[in-house]
Enzyme design. Structure first.
Site, PDB file in Angstrom:
ATOM      1  N   LYS A  40       0.813  -1.223   0.000  1.00  0.00           N
ATOM      2  CA  LYS A  40       0.000   0.000   0.000  1.00  0.00           C
ATOM      3  C   LYS A  40       0.842   1.268   0.000  1.00  0.00           C
ATOM      4  O   LYS A  40       0.537   2.225  -0.712  1.00  0.00           O
ATOM      5  CB  LYS A  40      -0.947  -0.019   1.195  1.00  0.00           C
ATOM      6  CG  LYS A  40      -1.943  -1.178   1.112  1.00  0.00           C
ATOM      7  CD  LYS A  40      -2.917  -1.181   2.260  1.00  0.00           C
ATOM      8  CE  LYS A  40      -3.580  -2.550   2.394  1.00  0.00           C
ATOM      9  NZ  LYS A  40      -4.312  -2.963   1.196  1.00  0.00           N
ATOM     10  N   ASP A  82      -5.391   2.680  -3.034  1.00  0.00           N
ATOM     11  CA  ASP A  82      -4.045   3.264  -3.018  1.00  0.00           C
ATOM     12  C   ASP A  82      -3.898   4.313  -4.115  1.00  0.00           C
ATOM     13  O   ASP A  82      -3.255   5.350  -3.912  1.00  0.00           O
ATOM     14  CB  ASP A  82      -2.980   2.180  -3.213  1.00  0.00           C
ATOM     15  CG  ASP A  82      -3.020   1.144  -2.096  1.00  0.00           C
ATOM     16  OD1 ASP A  82      -3.455   1.480  -0.991  1.00  0.00           O
ATOM     17  OD2 ASP A  82      -2.624  -0.009  -2.357  1.00  0.00           O
ATOM     18  N   SER A 134      -1.536  -0.759 -13.171  1.00  0.00           N
ATOM     19  CA  SER A 134      -2.782  -0.179 -13.705  1.00  0.00           C
ATOM     20  C   SER A 134      -2.937   1.302 -13.373  1.00  0.00           C
ATOM     21  O   SER A 134      -3.923   1.919 -13.759  1.00  0.00           O
ATOM     22  CB  SER A 134      -3.981  -0.943 -13.136  1.00  0.00           C
ATOM     23  OG  SER A 134      -4.135  -0.683 -11.757  1.00  0.00           O
TER      24      SER A 134
HETATM   25  O1  RIB Z   1      -3.824  -2.243  -1.491  1.00  0.00           O
HETATM   26  C1  RIB Z   1      -3.342  -3.183  -2.385  1.00  0.00           C
HETATM   27  C2  RIB Z   1      -2.079  -3.779  -1.886  1.00  0.00           C
HETATM   28  O2  RIB Z   1      -2.348  -4.480  -0.700  1.00  0.00           O
HETATM   29  C3  RIB Z   1      -1.436  -4.786  -2.816  1.00  0.00           C
HETATM   30  O3  RIB Z   1      -0.524  -4.198  -3.697  1.00  0.00           O
HETATM   31  C4  RIB Z   1      -0.789  -5.770  -1.870  1.00  0.00           C
HETATM   32  O4  RIB Z   1       0.606  -5.681  -1.891  1.00  0.00           O
HETATM   33  C5  RIB Z   1      -1.355  -5.444  -0.493  1.00  0.00           C
HETATM   34  O5  RIB Z   1      -0.420  -4.871   0.303  1.00  0.00           O
HETATM   35 NA    NA Z   2      -6.176  -2.306 -11.185  1.00  0.00          NA
END
Ligand code: RIB
Ligand code: NA
Length: 309
Positions: free
Chosen positions: A41, A256, A297
């Protein structure tokens, strides 16, 4: 040189399997695609802010292993400053096993590894940079003490803070609320933190008021396709900010993307109303759900409408 956005947080190597549905306990099912990506994240949020044009630095720890070496290269390729990216031989680079179903939903197990070794020593080294940053962002995939210390450090230096309590823990230290200028979580995290259901805008309204009472400057609860709700301490008027209608193929990391975008807007347009920043961050995250992967993405400035800048 001052950074727009600094993230004190996690890096994970994402091991992603796409399958028609999520398996049940004890069950083996066939998936149709496997890929490895850059995730975690903290790093996701930092990379999204960088892709929109923010000058960013990451404070994190990876292992002295292949995944860790690759991750550092990924930060360099993304234009993220790496002076505060440490490498340890005492633990492996964090890994996330992710399963994505045909509806674009996911289930994730993270093994934080080296992320848990980030502590006050590393924060002290980053303090001169943190104290001059515009925005600092933290999550909960590293030691929660380290996250709280980083938020306090920023706040003590009048740096704006965004705290994303993810993955959520039920007994969150109440000091996290007071250390957050913007407290931003999704519906399931809001449920865990408030102990009540957050399934629609109405319930999110109630939950955001409950979280705001705990001492943060503003609360944003993201609601997937329903957008988000924004509540500010000074105004006490709840705003529902709808998301653009999109067809989701993989929602992993959408939160994120939203937070990375929010951090970018807070750094670049400090006087913009928070609901307008949330509206724009919804558009950015809306692009991310239309392609597979997390960072893979996330859109760049050039992929987005000029109206977002
Ligand atoms: O929020 C998505 C993320 O949560 C992913 O990339 C994974 O690594 C987890 O940490
Ligand atoms: Na995506």
């Amino acid at each position: 040189e001052a950074f727009d956005v600094m993230v004190v947080g996690s890096c994970m190597t994402d091991l992603v399997s796409q399958a028609p549905r999520l398996p049940k306990a004890g069950e083996t099912i066939h998936g149709h695609k496997f890929f490895i990506g850059f995730g975690g994240k903290g790093a996701n949020q930092c990379v999204q802010a960088a892709r929109l044009g923010a000058k960013t630095a990451m404070v994190c720890k990876v292992g002295k292993d292949f995944f860790g070496d690759n991750y550092i290269q990924n930060f360099k390729d993304s234009g993220v400053h790496t002076d505060f990216v440490g490498q340890s031989s005492d633990a492996a680079t964090g890994a996330a096993s992710i399963i994505v179903n045909d509806a674009g939903e996911n289930a994730i197990v993270i093994v934080a590894g080296a992320n848990m070794l980030l502590g006050s020593e590393e924060l002290q080294e980053a303090l001169p940079a943190i104290s001059h940053a515009k925005v600092l962002v933290c999550q909960l995939e590293i030691s929660s003490q380290t996250s709280l210390q980083a938020l306090r450090m920023a706040q003590g230096n009048k740096v704006k803070t965004i705290f994303n309590p993810a993955p959520a823990i039920p007994d969150l230290d109440p000091d996290f609320y007071r250390a957050s200028d913007v407290f931003c979580c999704n519906e399931s995290e809001a449920e865990l933190l408030t102990g009540s259901s957050v399934a629609n805008v109405e319930e999110a309204h109630w939950a955001s008021q409950e979280l705001l009472k705990r001492g943060c400057g503003s609360v944003i609860i993201t609601l997937g396709p329903q957008g988000c709700v924004v509540l500010k301490a000074q105004e006490l008027t709840l705003k529902h900010v709808p998301a653009p209608p999109v067809t989701a193929v993989d929602t992993t990391g959408a939160g994120d993307s939203f937070i990375g975008a929010l951090a970018f807007y807070m750094a670049h347009y400090p006087t913009m109303p928070l609901e307008e920043m949330a509206h724009r961050a919804n558009q950015v995250a809306g692009v991310s759900v239309q392609a597979v992967g997390t960072q893979a993405s996330f859109p760049f400035k050039k992929d987005l409408s000029a109206e977002l800048f």
